[in-house]
Design a protein around this motif. Structure first.
Motif, PDB file in Angstrom:
ATOM      1  N   GLU A 116       0.833  -1.209   0.000  1.00 33.84           N
ATOM      2  CA  GLU A 116       0.000   0.000   0.000  1.00 33.84           C
ATOM      3  C   GLU A 116       0.862   1.252   0.000  1.00 33.84           C
ATOM      4  O   GLU A 116       0.632   2.194   0.766  1.00 33.84           O
ATOM      5  N   SER A 117       1.883   1.255  -0.892  1.00 29.82           N
ATOM      6  CA  SER A 117       2.847   2.353  -0.954  1.00 29.82           C
ATOM      7  C   SER A 117       2.561   3.342  -2.070  1.00 29.82           C
ATOM      8  O   SER A 117       3.294   4.316  -2.226  1.00 29.82           O
ATOM      9  N   ALA A 118       1.515   3.121  -2.835  1.00 32.00           N
ATOM     10  CA  ALA A 118       1.198   4.034  -3.933  1.00 32.00           C
ATOM     11  C   ALA A 118       0.936   5.430  -3.388  1.00 32.00           C
ATOM     12  O   ALA A 118       0.256   5.602  -2.377  1.00 32.00           O
ATOM     13  N   GLY A 119       1.513   6.425  -4.023  1.00 31.49           N
ATOM     14  CA  GLY A 119       1.312   7.808  -3.613  1.00 31.49           C
ATOM     15  C   GLY A 119       2.210   8.278  -2.482  1.00 31.49           C
ATOM     16  O   GLY A 119       2.178   9.441  -2.114  1.00 31.49           O
ATOM     17  N   MET A 125      10.370   3.692  -0.537  1.00 28.32           N
ATOM     18  CA  MET A 125      11.401   2.924  -1.256  1.00 28.32           C
ATOM     19  C   MET A 125      11.865   1.696  -0.466  1.00 28.32           C
ATOM     20  O   MET A 125      11.906   0.592  -0.990  1.00 28.32           O
ATOM     21  N   GLY A 126      12.229   1.876   0.794  1.00 26.38           N
ATOM     22  CA  GLY A 126      12.739   0.772   1.613  1.00 26.38           C
ATOM     23  C   GLY A 126      11.720  -0.332   1.797  1.00 26.38           C
ATOM     24  O   GLY A 126      12.041  -1.524   1.711  1.00 26.38           O
ATOM     25  N   VAL A 128       9.144  -1.082  -0.163  1.00 26.45           N
ATOM     26  CA  VAL A 128       8.915  -1.777  -1.432  1.00 26.45           C
ATOM     27  C   VAL A 128      10.121  -2.662  -1.770  1.00 26.45           C
ATOM     28  O   VAL A 128       9.956  -3.814  -2.163  1.00 26.45           O
ATOM     29  N   MET A 129      11.340  -2.134  -1.600  1.00 32.03           N
ATOM     30  CA  MET A 129      12.541  -2.921  -1.897  1.00 32.03           C
ATOM     31  C   MET A 129      12.612  -4.162  -1.002  1.00 32.03           C
ATOM     32  O   MET A 129      13.084  -5.211  -1.424  1.00 32.03           O
ATOM     33  N   GLY A 130      12.114  -4.054   0.230  1.00 31.00           N
ATOM     34  CA  GLY A 130      12.098  -5.195   1.140  1.00 31.00           C
ATOM     35  C   GLY A 130      11.257  -6.343   0.621  1.00 31.00           C
ATOM     36  O   GLY A 130      11.547  -7.515   0.878  1.00 31.00           O
ATOM     37  N   VAL A 131      10.216  -6.017  -0.145  1.00 39.32           N
ATOM     38  CA  VAL A 131       9.351  -7.044  -0.734  1.00 39.32           C
ATOM     39  C   VAL A 131       9.922  -7.520  -2.076  1.00 39.32           C
ATOM     40  O   VAL A 131       9.905  -8.711  -2.384  1.00 39.32           O
ATOM     41  N   VAL A 132      10.447  -6.584  -2.857  1.00 40.73           N
ATOM     42  CA  VAL A 132      10.918  -6.889  -4.215  1.00 40.73           C
ATOM     43  C   VAL A 132      12.225  -7.685  -4.214  1.00 40.73           C
ATOM     44  O   VAL A 132      12.389  -8.607  -5.009  1.00 40.73           O
ATOM     45  N   VAL A 149      11.763   0.615  -9.180  1.00 41.49           N
ATOM     46  CA  VAL A 149      11.001   1.006  -7.990  1.00 41.49           C
ATOM     47  C   VAL A 149      10.910   2.534  -7.923  1.00 41.49           C
ATOM     48  O   VAL A 149       9.817   3.094  -7.718  1.00 41.49           O
ATOM     49  N   LYS A 150      12.038   3.202  -8.128  1.00 41.27           N
ATOM     50  CA  LYS A 150      12.039   4.686  -8.105  1.00 41.27           C
ATOM     51  C   LYS A 150      11.111   5.237  -9.164  1.00 41.27           C
ATOM     52  O   LYS A 150      10.354   6.181  -8.900  1.00 41.27           O
ATOM     53  N   ARG A 151      11.189   4.669 -10.367  1.00 38.45           N
ATOM     54  CA  ARG A 151      10.355   5.150 -11.475  1.00 38.45           C
ATOM     55  C   ARG A 151       8.869   5.031 -11.128  1.00 38.45           C
ATOM     56  O   ARG A 151       8.093   5.974 -11.317  1.00 38.45           O
ATOM     57  N   GLN A 152       8.482   3.863 -10.586  1.00 39.11           N
ATOM     58  CA  GLN A 152       7.064   3.654 -10.286  1.00 39.11           C
ATOM     59  C   GLN A 152       6.601   4.473  -9.078  1.00 39.11           C
ATOM     60  O   GLN A 152       5.466   4.933  -9.051  1.00 39.11           O
ATOM     61  N   LEU A 153       7.474   4.643  -8.095  1.00 39.33           N
ATOM     62  CA  LEU A 153       7.083   5.446  -6.933  1.00 39.33           C
ATOM     63  C   LEU A 153       6.978   6.923  -7.277  1.00 39.33           C
ATOM     64  O   LEU A 153       6.151   7.641  -6.722  1.00 39.33           O
ATOM     65  N   ALA A 154       7.800   7.380  -8.214  1.00 42.28           N
ATOM     66  CA  ALA A 154       7.778   8.777  -8.617  1.00 42.28           C
ATOM     67  C   ALA A 154       6.563   9.079  -9.487  1.00 42.28           C
ATOM     68  O   ALA A 154       6.056  10.198  -9.491  1.00 42.28           O
TER      69      ALA A 154
END
Length: 155
Positions: A116-119, A125-126, A128-132, A149-154
């Motif tokens: 649930e990190s969208a937006g 970042m941390g 999401v990276m922990g899951v990816v 990850v950066k591209r999608q979070l941005a």
């Protein structure tokens, strides 16, 4: 205790490469086996590595080859860069099939949804990276995964 299948495969392949007089393969596999042995005796007491831990060593050694290749190319030493490329190609035989950019993008978007990190932007970042990272370990370059990850979070 049973020996790691990947480690056993490396030893078998080294013997075959010696018989075939394939110097690049022998040198590369010997280097990986040495790194595995070093990892086994690191710490307070010696342990036998699992297949996952052996794979981690192979991934680490592959990354070293790629970084050295880049450095040699930048320094104008193409013959040394080629040596590193050859060794990385040998190591690639022991890595799982690499993920495509689309597969990485899908794993990242699924991770963003599940955490649930969208937006949330780069703060997430941390998380999401922990899951990816466990999902892509050994199957994709970490810097490529982090960039996605950066591209999608941005976005």
């Amino acid at each position: 205790m049973t020996q790691s299948q990947l480690k056993q495969q490396l030893r078998t392949d080294m013997t075959a490469a010696m018989k075939a007089r394939d110097e690049v393969r022998v040198r590369t596999i010997r280097m990986v086996i040495a790194a595995i042995s070093e990892a086994e005796v690191a710490g307070k007491e010696a342990t036998e590595l699992t297949d996952g831990q052996v794979l981690d060593v192979v991934v680490k050694e592959t990354k070293k080859r790629r970084e050295a290749e880049r450095e040699f190319d930048n320094a104008g030493r193409p013959e040394l860069a080629e040596k590193e490329r050859q060794e990385a190609a040998v190591l690639a035989d022991y890595l799982p099939a690499q993920l495509s950019e689309e597969e990485i993008a899908t794993i990242v978007s699924d991770a963003i949804a599940s955490t649930e990190s969208a937006g949330q932007g780069m703060r997430a970042m941390g998380k999401v990276m922990g899951v990816v990272t466990p999902a892509t370990k050994g199957r994709a370059d970490g810097s490529a995964v982090a960039a996605e990850v950066k591209r999608q979070l941005a976005g």
